[in-house]
Design a protein around this motif. Structure first.
Motif, PDB file in Angstrom:
ATOM      1  N   UNK A 405     -27.472 -42.835 -71.896  1.00 20.90           N
ATOM      2  CA  UNK A 405     -27.436 -43.062 -70.454  1.00 20.90           C
ATOM      3  C   UNK A 405     -28.357 -42.089 -69.728  1.00 20.90           C
ATOM      4  N   UNK A 406     -29.175 -42.630 -68.855  1.00 20.34           N
ATOM      5  CA  UNK A 406     -29.944 -41.777 -67.947  1.00 20.34           C
ATOM      6  C   UNK A 406     -29.144 -41.553 -66.665  1.00 20.34           C
ATOM      7  N   UNK A 407     -28.605 -42.636 -66.103  1.00 20.64           N
ATOM      8  CA  UNK A 407     -27.761 -42.509 -64.911  1.00 20.64           C
ATOM      9  C   UNK A 407     -27.097 -43.844 -64.614  1.00 20.64           C
ATOM     10  N   UNK A 408     -26.043 -43.786 -63.818  1.00 19.63           N
ATOM     11  CA  UNK A 408     -25.477 -45.033 -63.300  1.00 19.63           C
ATOM     12  C   UNK A 408     -25.029 -44.812 -61.860  1.00 19.63           C
ATOM     13  N   UNK A 409     -24.904 -45.915 -61.137  1.00 16.56           N
ATOM     14  CA  UNK A 409     -24.447 -45.871 -59.755  1.00 16.56           C
ATOM     15  C   UNK A 409     -23.545 -47.077 -59.522  1.00 16.56           C
ATOM     16  N   UNK A 410     -22.441 -46.839 -58.832  1.00 16.30           N
ATOM     17  CA  UNK A 410     -21.500 -47.911 -58.531  1.00 16.30           C
ATOM     18  C   UNK A 410     -21.285 -47.954 -57.025  1.00 16.30           C
ATOM     19  N   UNK A 411     -21.414 -49.149 -56.452  1.00 16.47           N
ATOM     20  CA  UNK A 411     -21.220 -49.333 -55.010  1.00 16.47           C
ATOM     21  C   UNK A 411     -20.161 -50.412 -54.797  1.00 16.47           C
ATOM     22  N   UNK A 412     -19.151 -50.081 -54.031  1.00 22.27           N
ATOM     23  CA  UNK A 412     -18.134 -51.067 -53.658  1.00 22.27           C
ATOM     24  C   UNK A 412     -18.230 -51.312 -52.162  1.00 22.27           C
ATOM     25  N   UNK A 413     -18.390 -52.573 -51.797  1.00 24.94           N
ATOM     26  CA  UNK A 413     -18.514 -52.932 -50.383  1.00 24.94           C
ATOM     27  C   UNK A 413     -17.304 -53.760 -49.966  1.00 24.94           C
ATOM     28  N   UNK A 414     -16.670 -53.345 -48.895  1.00 26.95           N
ATOM     29  CA  UNK A 414     -15.565 -54.113 -48.324  1.00 26.95           C
ATOM     30  C   UNK A 414     -15.966 -54.520 -46.908  1.00 26.95           C
ATOM     31  N   UNK A 415     -15.948 -55.816 -46.646  1.00 31.14           N
ATOM     32  CA  UNK A 415     -16.410 -56.345 -45.363  1.00 31.14           C
ATOM     33  C   UNK A 415     -15.237 -56.600 -44.414  1.00 31.14           C
ATOM     34  N   UNK A 416     -15.536 -56.652 -43.115  1.00 29.39           N
ATOM     35  CA  UNK A 416     -14.468 -56.889 -42.124  1.00 29.39           C
ATOM     36  C   UNK A 416     -13.714 -58.188 -42.351  1.00 29.39           C
ATOM     37  N   UNK A 417     -14.385 -59.180 -42.951  1.00 33.28           N
ATOM     38  CA  UNK A 417     -13.716 -60.463 -43.162  1.00 33.28           C
ATOM     39  C   UNK A 417     -12.814 -60.463 -44.394  1.00 33.28           C
ATOM     40  N   UNK A 418     -12.672 -59.300 -45.048  1.00 30.34           N
ATOM     41  CA  UNK A 418     -11.820 -59.188 -46.221  1.00 30.34           C
ATOM     42  C   UNK A 418     -12.560 -59.368 -47.526  1.00 30.34           C
TER      43      UNK A 418
END
Length: 528
Positions: A405-418
């Motif tokens: 592994x060189x690197x990892x990134x995790x993004x979680x997006x929660x929107x106003x509409x659920x």
């Protein structure tokens, strides 16, 4: 040597402990381990009471669960008030199931019958007799659990006896006396059991008895041992004493005391050495912490801290130990038996398919030290053989480097509409080639798993056969709140084999990644 029958109810009574929720696969894994350990009977659950237990018994019927030593037992109730046995759907399910042994439970307390069930004592007796007879005629072996027997005995001895006689005359093979509320003290248990055995053996000299004790007064193990000494030949209990409220009698402690202290036969000396590993395996599978101070099997069961104790132990190993801990698969934390530790390591390495000759003295020392170091950080390898195998390979220099592994990134997006999405991007090196892959999942671990597969599938197409089957998270030290260290356990399958891996970190995603990578690497190794 007198044989005592062991009856495990971890999968039913034990699963009623608050905070425990076993999947069908969990139940199958525990049942297989209990079978390997050598218990005589395994109660799988309450047939027909919920979809999960019904599915578990269905797995047995389909051959997904094969027991080599133990008998599987289905638990259930007599016919409901006003119904004949062949009219009650649940009882008919018991009669028609693939399980050979049925444990039927009914109240032996007239007060409980009248107030809790709102039926007459006579109706309860009829229901017990007819239901057991119906199951026996269907070809089942039937054990009868006399619920609230001891309380019922003290309230109305004659009625409590009538309940047992009804079960016995209907064909019950074992009469199991249950301290359902866990309130009995040893002197009460001893007196009541002796009187009961004497009374029933005037009717049938061959009647067999069991004991089912709960631990609400802290006496479940003592009560079970006394019951055996008074003539009971079956002991029921759970692994680690788990169960509703305070819990059930701890079957592990009972087995050790019967074998090592009282001269009875249960699972035998060879299997007794698996006592500690069984305790930890079940605790890990249940996603709960093993009590480090539990008798015989606890991590600190043979730990010596006091200066006088330590000094004595260096000269006389049994100065402050009531048994040799190796007999139950445990060890002393002061007189660290290097030879015992190395012997266990060699046996485990052989089980994992690792060349024992490669384990030189220096390598063994390094591996044992590494295990201790990681366990101090929260790692547990009882249910994570794959991670243990990779640790050993790493110390031996034989672990393949499929990718780094060189690197990892995790993004979680929660929107106003659920709506919500989780996206993972990883940068991976395979040999001299660098790859960047992005994938979405229904959570961080799912997204990382998918991204990793996107990056390396072209090199290792066999990864498609590897499927994540289970994912568990446990907070190791909750006292520091959201900064607590977490342990992540992952179970993976290749279709024909299953293995467990573990990761530990203050960051749950880091812990998950470590367990995930171990799962994939081990699967690739097994497929090579």
């Amino acid at each position: 040597m007198t044989k005592v029958i062991t009856y495990d109810t971890t999968l039913r009574d034990g699963a009623q402990r608050e905070g425990i929720s076993l999947s069908i696969e969990d139940k199958i894994r525990i049942a297989k381990r209990l079978d390997e350990f050598g218990v005589d009977y395994i109660e799988g659950g309450f047939l027909g009471s919920n979809p999960k237990d019904t599915a578990f018994y269905s797995a047995f019927a389909r051959g997904k669960l094969v027991l080599k030593n133990a008998q599987l037992v289905a638990f259930g109730l007599p016919a409901r008030k006003g119904l004949k046995p062949d009219e009650d759907p649940a009882l008919k399910m018991l009669a028609n199931c693939a399980v050979p042994v049925i444990t039927l439970v009914a109240k032996a307390s007239e007060r409980q019958v009248e107030q809790a069930l709102r039926m007459s004592g006579e109706e309860n007796l009829r229901m017990i007799f007819e239901s057991i007879k119906y199951l026996v005629q269907a070809g089942k072996r039937v054990f009868f659990d006399a619920e609230h027997f001891f309380d019922g005995y003290l309230e109305n001895t004659q009625y409590a006896y009538e309940v047992l006689v009804a079960a016995l005359e209907a064909g019950a093979e074992y009469i199991v006396l249950a301290d359902t509320n866990g309130g009995m003290l040893p002197h009460q248990i001893s007196a009541i059991i002796q009187e009961t055995i004497f009374a029933l053996r005037t009717l049938d000299e061959n009647v067999s008895f069991g004991i089912h004790a709960h631990d609400d007064s802290g006496c479940a193990v003592a009560n079970s041992l006394l019951a055996v000494m008074c003539g009971v030949s079956m002991v029921q209990g759970t692994i680690n004493g788990c169960g509703e409220r305070v819990g059930n009698a701890n079957l592990l402690t009972i087995i050790a005391n019967l074998e090592l202290k009282l001269g009875y036969e249960t699972v035998g000396p060879a299997q007794l050495t698996q006592l500690t590993s069984l305790s930890r395996f079940v605790a890990d599978t249940m996603n709960m912490a093993q009590d480090p101070f539990a008798p015989y099997v606890g991590e600190n069961a043979f730990t010596h801290k006091g200066g006088m104790h330590v000094s004595a132990e260096t000269r006389m190993t049994d100065a402050y130990q009531h048994i040799d801990p190796a007999k139950v698969g445990n060890f002393s934390h002061v007189v660290m038996s290097e030879l015992a530790g190395r012997a266990a390591l060699r046996v485990k390495a052989q089980e994992l398919g690792i060349s024992v000759p490669d384990l030189t003295d220096d390598k063994q020392t390094a591996i044992l030290n590494r295990i201790k170091e990681r366990e101090a950080k929260g790692y547990s390898y009882e249910a994570a053989d794959a991670s243990l195998a990779l640790l050993i390979h790493r110390e031996l220099g034989t672990k393949p480097l499929y990718f780094s592994l060189e690197s990892f990134r995790v993004i979680t997006e929660r929107r106003p509409d659920g709506g919500k999405t989780t996206e993972a991007t990883i940068k991976i090196l395979v040999g001299n080639e660098r790859f960047i892959a992005t994938a979405e999942g229904n959570g961080p671990v799912s997204a990382l798993d998918k991204a990793l597969r996107v990056a390396i599938t072209r090199f290792y197409p066999q990864i498609d056969k590897l499927k994540l089957q289970d994912f568990k998270v446990r907070v190791i030290d909750g006292s520091v709140g959201t900064s607590a260290t977490t342990r992540v356990f992952i179970e993976t399958s290749s279709g024909s084999q299953r293995w467990g891996t573990v990761g530990v970190n203050e960051n749950i995603i880091e812990a998950s990644w470590d367990a995930l990578v171990d799962a994939i690497v081990y699967g690739l190794m097994k497929g090579d």
